[in-house]
Enzyme design. Structure first.
Site: not given
Length: 456
Positions: A54, A258, A275, A286, A365, A369, A376, A399, A403, A423, A425
Site C-alpha cells: 500500500d 555507483h 558523491d 551533483d 568514465h 555531463h 544527467h 568529475e 580508481y 573523484r 566533482e
C-alpha cells in the site's frame, strides 16, 4: 488504517517557488514559436509508482512538464496548440476528491488550475478520451516524445487511428509524429537567471552537507551514518530530497562507481568518497569529494589525489564559451595519464596512452555531463557529429576520477595505491567570459581538507 490506493502526499495549488508564472508562460511561448504551423504538442506527466503493497514512492513530476508549467500532481497532461483561438495551453489534471484530500492534502483540480498555473483551459484527466481526439483532428504534426510513457503512447495511437477511420467523412488525421525532445531539451539546456539561482542554492546546501560530513567523519562511524549527516543538512536547509542515491564509498568501495550500499564501517587509513547532492525546488546539485577517514592523507593517497585535483582544475579551465563540450574531459584525461605515468602505473608517452585508451583501467568514465532539472540533464552533446560548443547558461559537471581497485593486477609499483578510489566533482556554470563554479563552497585542496578536519 489503510490509505486509499494512489495516495499522492502532495498539495500544490501553484508552481513551486523560484520560477515565476511569467517565466513559465515565456517558456511555453518559446516552444510554441519553434513548432511548425498547424501542430500540437503533448507533454504527459508522471504517475504514482508503487513501492510495496500500500506504499508509493514519493512522487516526482516529469521534468519536461515541470519545466513548462510547474504542475506537481500526478496524472496530468499538458497540451500546447499554437494558434488555437479558444486557447493554446490546456492542462488535464485530476478532479478534486474530498476523501483523497482528507488523506493526502489538497488537489488543485481543473477549476483552480487556470488561475494557479496561467493556462488557458483545464479539464479533468478522465475527460481526455473525449476531448483530446478533437484537439488532434486537423493538426498536421504531433510533437510528442514516444517511448517514455508507453500507456499514453498506445492511447495516442488509438486516437489517431480513430480519426483516420473517419477520413471518408472528412476527418483530417495528423500526418506526422515528431519527437518533442529536440526542441524542448535544447531549450532546457540554457538556464535562465532564476534557474541559476535555484541551482546555486542547491549547490550551497550540498556543499554544506559535504562540509558536515568531513567534520563529522571518524573511524567510529559507518558509511550510512555519514549519509545521515548529509541528509540532515539537506533537509534542514529546505531540500526535502536527494537528487540521486548518495554514494558513500570508503576504502575499496570508493572504486565502485555507483556504490550505494553505504553500510561498511569507516576505517583509519582509508579514503572515503562521497558523491551526493540535494534537489532544491526540483533542481539538482551533483558534488563529489574524497577525503581521509583519519583526517590525514598518506603519501601515496596524496600523490594520487593531487593528480585528480589537477585534472579537475585543468578541466574547469576549459569551461568557457566556444570551447567544445569534450575539451574539459580531454584536458582531464591528459593530466591524469601524465600523472599515472609519473607514478609508474602506466608506461609510455601521454599521446600513446591516450590513443590506446590504456588509462580506462584506472579512469573509466567521462568527466562531464549536463546538470539541471535532472542530474544527467537533457540536451545533445554533439551537433552535426561534432562536439557542440559551450554557451553561456549551460551547466555541466566536471568529475575526473582515478580508481585503483584491490583486484587490479598486483605489482610492487601499484601496491601502495590499491583500494583507493578518488573523484572530485564540481558543478560549473558557463558565463559570458568563462565559468563560475557553483560548488565552490566545499574545499578540495588536500591541505584545506586536512585543516578543516583537524579543526573539527
Amino acid at each position: 488504517s489503510r490509505r486509499p490506493a494512489g495516495n499522492t502526499a502532495v498539495n500544490f495549488l501553484r508552481p513551486a517557488n523560484g520560477i515565476s508564472l511569467g517565466e513559465y508562460q515565456a517558456r511555453r511561448r518559446q516552444l510554441m514559436n519553434a513548432m511548425e504551423p498547424g501542430s500540437i504538442a503533448l507533454i504527459p506527466g508522471a504517475s504514482m509508482q508503487r513501492r510495496n503493497r500500500d506504499i508509493d514512492y514519493a512522487f516526482r513530476q516529469d521534468s519536461d512538464l515541470l519545466y513548462l508549467c510547474g504542475f506537481e500532481e500526478p496524472d496530468a497532461l499538458l497540451v500546447l496548440v499554437p494558434g488555437r483561438s479558444q486557447g493554446e495551453v490546456i492542462l488535464f489534471c485530476r478532479e478534486r476528491d474530498p476523501r483523497a484530500e482528507q488523506w493526502d492534502g489538497g488537489i488543485c483540480g481543473p477549476e483552480r488550475a487556470v488561475g494557479g498555473f496561467a493556462v488557458d483551459d483545464a479539464f479533468p484527466i478522465t475527460d481526455v478520451d473525449d476531448i483530446l481526439p478533437g484537439l488532434l483532428e486537423g493538426r498536421r504534426r504531433i510533437y510528442q516524445t514516444m517511448g517514455e510513457y508507453p500507456a499514453f503512447d498506445q492511447k495516442l495511437l488509438s486516437y489517431v487511428a480513430t480519426i483516420r477511420g473517419r477520413e471518408a467523412g472528412g476527418a483530417i488525421p495528423p500526418g506526422e509524429f515528431v519527437s518533442l525532445k529536440h526542441l524542448l531539451h535544447e531549450q532546457r539546456l540554457i538556464k535562465s537567471d532564476a534557474e541559476i539561482q535555484l541551482m546555486q542554492k542547491a549547490a550551497d546546501i550540498s556543499a554544506g552537507a559535504h562540509l558536515r560530513a568531513m567534520q563529522c567523519c571518524t573511524a567510529q562511524l559507518t558509511e550510512g551514518q555519514l549519509e545521515a549527516e548529509l541528509l540532515y543538512e539537506f533537509m534542514r536547509n529546505g531540500a526535502r530530497h536527494s537528487a540521486y542515491p548518495s554514494i558513500i564509498g570508503s576504502g575499496n568501495n570508493g572504486c565502485v562507481l555507483h556504490y550505494t550500499n553505504n553500510d561498511a564501517p569507516l576505517q583509519d587509513g582509508n579514503l572515503v568518497l562521497i558523491d551526493a547532492g540535494c534537489e532544491y525546488q526540483h533542481y539538482a546539485a551533483d558534488i563529489t569529494r574524497t577525503f581521509p577517514v583519519s583526517g590525514l592523507f598518506s603519501p601515496p593517497q596524496r600523490a594520487l589525489y593531487n593528480i585528480v585535483l589537477a585534472a579537475n582544475e585543468a578541466a574547469i579551465a576549459q569551461c568557457r564559451p566556444g570551447t567544445p563540450f569534450n575539451a574539459p574531459h580531454e584536458a582531464a584525461v591528459a593530466v591524469m595519464v601524465e600523472g599515472l605515468i609519473r607514478l609508474g602505473l602506466l608506461q609510455g608517452t601521454v599521446a600513446d596512452n591516450v590513443e590506446a585508451e590504456t588509462y580506462l583501467q584506472y579512469c573509466p568514465h567521462k568527466s562531464c555531463h549536463w546538470l539541471g532539472l535532472d542530474v544527467h540533464d537533457v540536451g545533445d552533446y554533439r551537433l552535426a557529429e561534432q562536439w557542440r560548443p559551450l554557451q553561456p547558461g549551460m551547466v555541466l559537471t566536471v568529475e575526473p576520477g582515478i580508481y585503483v581497485a584491490q583486484d587490479s593486477p598486483k605489482s610492487a609499483v601499484i601496491e601502495p595505491y590499491l583500494g583507493n578510489g578518488i573523484r572530485i566533482e564540481d558543478d560549473v556554470l558557463i558565463t559570458d567570459n568563462g565559468c563560475q563554479v557553483l560548488s565552490r563552497g566545499v574545499p578540495k585542496a588536500a591541505a584545506e581538507i586536512e585543516a578543516l578536519m583537524r579543526v573539527a
